[in-house]
Design a protein around this motif. Structure first.
Motif, short mmCIF file in Angstrom:
data_model
loop_
_atom_site.label_atom_id
_atom_site.label_comp_id
_atom_site.label_asym_id
_atom_site.label_seq_id
_atom_site.Cartn_x
_atom_site.Cartn_y
_atom_site.Cartn_z
N ASN A 43 53.73 24.55 44.09
CA ASN A 43 53.80 25.76 44.62
C ASN A 43 53.37 25.53 45.88
O ASN A 43 51.80 25.29 46.17
CB ASN A 43 53.46 27.14 44.61
N TYR A 44 54.15 24.70 46.92
CA TYR A 44 53.74 23.19 48.21
C TYR A 44 53.33 24.87 49.41
O TYR A 44 54.37 25.77 49.20
CB TYR A 44 54.54 23.13 48.70
N LYS A 45 52.38 25.64 49.72
CA LYS A 45 51.89 25.99 50.26
C LYS A 45 52.73 26.48 51.47
O LYS A 45 53.42 24.86 52.03
CB LYS A 45 50.59 25.99 50.67
N GLN A 46 53.35 26.99 52.51
CA GLN A 46 53.85 26.91 53.87
C GLN A 46 53.13 26.04 54.68
O GLN A 46 51.83 25.62 55.01
CB GLN A 46 53.48 28.73 54.36
N ILE A 89 51.00 40.88 25.45
CA ILE A 89 52.43 41.27 24.84
C ILE A 89 53.33 41.55 24.57
O ILE A 89 52.91 40.50 23.40
CB ILE A 89 53.28 41.07 26.82
N ASN A 90 54.86 42.39 24.39
CA ASN A 90 55.24 41.63 23.22
C ASN A 90 54.65 42.10 22.09
O ASN A 90 54.31 41.25 21.13
CB ASN A 90 55.81 40.93 23.43
N GLN A 91 53.43 42.82 21.40
CA GLN A 91 52.99 42.94 20.18
C GLN A 91 52.51 41.87 20.27
O GLN A 91 52.24 41.18 19.42
CB GLN A 91 53.23 43.32 18.91
N ASN A 92 51.73 41.12 20.96
CA ASN A 92 50.83 40.10 21.41
C ASN A 92 51.34 38.88 20.44
O ASN A 92 50.48 38.24 20.89
CB ASN A 92 49.60 40.59 20.03
N LYS A 93 52.42 38.81 20.75
CA LYS A 93 53.19 37.33 20.18
C LYS A 93 53.86 37.15 21.12
O LYS A 93 54.13 35.38 21.31
CB LYS A 93 55.47 38.34 19.65
N CYS A 94 53.20 37.53 22.52
CA CYS A 94 53.91 36.19 24.15
C CYS A 94 52.38 36.54 25.30
O CYS A 94 51.86 38.02 25.38
CB CYS A 94 54.64 37.81 24.33
N GLU A 95 52.25 35.75 25.33
CA GLU A 95 50.99 35.60 26.68
C GLU A 95 51.88 35.08 28.45
O GLU A 95 52.91 35.35 27.99
CB GLU A 95 50.26 33.95 26.79
N ARG A 96 51.35 36.19 28.93
CA ARG A 96 51.64 36.63 30.00
C ARG A 96 50.62 35.61 31.21
O ARG A 96 49.73 36.03 31.04
CB ARG A 96 52.20 38.21 29.96
N HIS A 97 50.84 34.63 31.64
CA HIS A 97 50.46 34.29 32.39
C HIS A 97 50.37 34.76 34.24
O HIS A 97 51.58 33.68 34.88
CB HIS A 97 49.71 32.47 32.84
N ASN A 98 49.56 35.56 34.87
CA ASN A 98 49.86 36.44 35.74
C ASN A 98 50.20 35.79 36.80
O ASN A 98 48.60 35.62 37.17
CB ASN A 98 50.00 37.68 35.06
N ASP A 99 51.03 36.05 37.99
CA ASP A 99 51.16 36.13 39.01
C ASP A 99 50.25 34.75 39.98
O ASP A 99 48.94 34.83 40.49
CB ASP A 99 50.40 36.96 39.67
N ILE A 100 50.88 33.40 39.08
CA ILE A 100 50.13 32.40 39.37
C ILE A 100 50.38 31.55 40.57
O ILE A 100 50.14 30.21 40.90
CB ILE A 100 50.03 31.26 38.30
N ALA A 101 51.57 31.71 41.86
CA ALA A 101 51.69 31.32 42.82
C ALA A 101 52.20 32.58 43.95
O ALA A 101 52.66 33.32 43.69
CB ALA A 101 52.99 30.05 42.12
N PHE A 102 51.07 31.55 44.41
CA PHE A 102 51.85 32.81 46.23
C PHE A 102 52.38 32.43 47.05
O PHE A 102 52.92 31.49 47.04
CB PHE A 102 50.49 32.81 47.48
N LEU A 103 53.35 33.02 47.02
CA LEU A 103 54.82 33.08 47.50
C LEU A 103 55.02 33.44 49.11
O LEU A 103 54.23 34.46 49.22
CB LEU A 103 56.07 33.58 46.57
N GLN A 104 55.11 32.33 49.79
CA GLN A 104 54.93 32.81 51.34
C GLN A 104 56.42 33.01 52.05
O GLN A 104 57.01 32.21 52.09
CB GLN A 104 53.97 32.19 52.16
N VAL A 105 56.79 33.80 52.14
CA VAL A 105 58.39 34.11 53.33
C VAL A 105 57.54 34.61 54.57
O VAL A 105 57.03 35.95 54.86
CB VAL A 105 59.28 34.57 52.68
N LEU A 111 57.65 27.76 57.70
CA LEU A 111 58.25 29.53 57.42
C LEU A 111 58.35 30.01 56.03
O LEU A 111 58.31 31.12 56.00
CB LEU A 111 59.56 29.61 57.80
N GLY A 112 57.66 29.17 54.71
CA GLY A 112 57.52 29.26 53.76
C GLY A 112 56.83 28.54 52.28
O GLY A 112 57.36 27.81 53.18
N SER A 113 56.16 28.79 52.27
CA SER A 113 56.22 28.21 50.63
C SER A 113 57.44 27.62 49.64
O SER A 113 58.59 28.22 50.02
CB SER A 113 55.35 29.00 49.66
N GLN A 114 57.36 26.71 49.22
CA GLN A 114 58.43 26.31 48.40
C GLN A 114 57.62 25.83 46.94
O GLN A 114 57.01 24.79 46.62
CB GLN A 114 58.45 25.18 49.32
#
Lengths: 163, 163
Positions: free
Chosen positions: B117-120, B31-47, B77-80
């Motif tokens: 990220n600890y699972k619930q 992203i950002n004219q190839n100046k930045c890497e985005r490692h996307n959505d890498i933790a499974f949040l639980q609520v 009740l949720g991840s942390q």
């Protein structure tokens, strides 16, 4: 118009109309047999239109002051929170909106122990670390739909530091 | 039973049944004219149960190896998710569940560029940094209801490093 932006130190007070500064606050909760302070719920996360809050890592090229700022962006469907993982200061550049375009920008520098959370639809620059090999954890909306709007200035702003 | 736990290097593979390692992945988005890497959505949040995802900062006393582990906890009740802000390694201690109690713990050390990220409902120790003055950004469920269960071992485990 003067196109020079002088970098200021980031404080929660200066930043509040743009979002949250993620840093220790007064009056934390004491947890873990009083061995740990919990500064609770200090960023207002916003997620619209069927998205979810996601955690990502950004790894960006370094920027050097002074630099020429040409582009701002905003996210109409959610907030975006940047947490530095390396303890290094980074630049935070934001603008108020004026008739759908970014107004004169403000540039802030963090103290190395601060993250920021941009409110939904606040104009900001792309991520601008000042050190090599810094990682940022980003907490933002992930989901369908167009969640970015870009604006390119006719002339660049020169962002510089007197600090 | 041998009550000694030897610290291992943290990897996503070893950790996967307990949760996510928050670190750069293969195949980031550019992203950002190839100046930045985005490692996307890498933790499974639980609520669960009317909570929201919140952002907090934890500031904990330092721990020193070897140390005696007596207490584990889990959040029904949720991840942390714990993101180090100072680039320093920290200890990550987890257990599988056995009949409602934590089984023999595993102890991992991060490389300074990893969060977890600890699972619930996964048993884990309290936050155990190995350096002074480290801040962690924590992404977890905030809301009503009892979201912590503690377990105290009859005898301590000795957590030590051969690394």
């Amino acid at each position: 118009m003067n196109r020079e932006i002088v970098v200021e130190k980031l404080t929660a007070e200066k930043f509040k109309k743009f979002g949250d500064v993620v840093e220790p606050k007064d009056n934390p909760l004491l947890i873990n047999q009083n061995k740990c302070e919990r500064h609770n719920d200090i960023a207002f996360l916003q997620v619209s239109d069927c998205g979810h809050v996601g955690v990502s890592i950004f790894s960006s090229e370094k920027y050097t002051l002074p630099f020429q700022l040409l582009l701002m962006e905003r996210h109409p469907l959610g907030s975006q929170c940047f947490i530095p993982m390396s303890g290094e200061p980074f630049l935070v550049i934001v603008s108020a909106d004026k008739d759908g375009c970014p107004d004169r920008p403000f540039a802030f520098i963090t103290n190395g122990k601060q993250g920021v959370n941009y409110k939904q639809n606040i104009w900001h620059s792309v991520l601008t670390p000042l050190s090599e090999n810094t990682l940022f954890t980003v907490i933002d909306r992930i989901g369908p739909g167009k969640n970015v709007e870009e604006y390119i200035f006719d002339q660049p702003w020169l962002v510089r530091s007197l600090l």
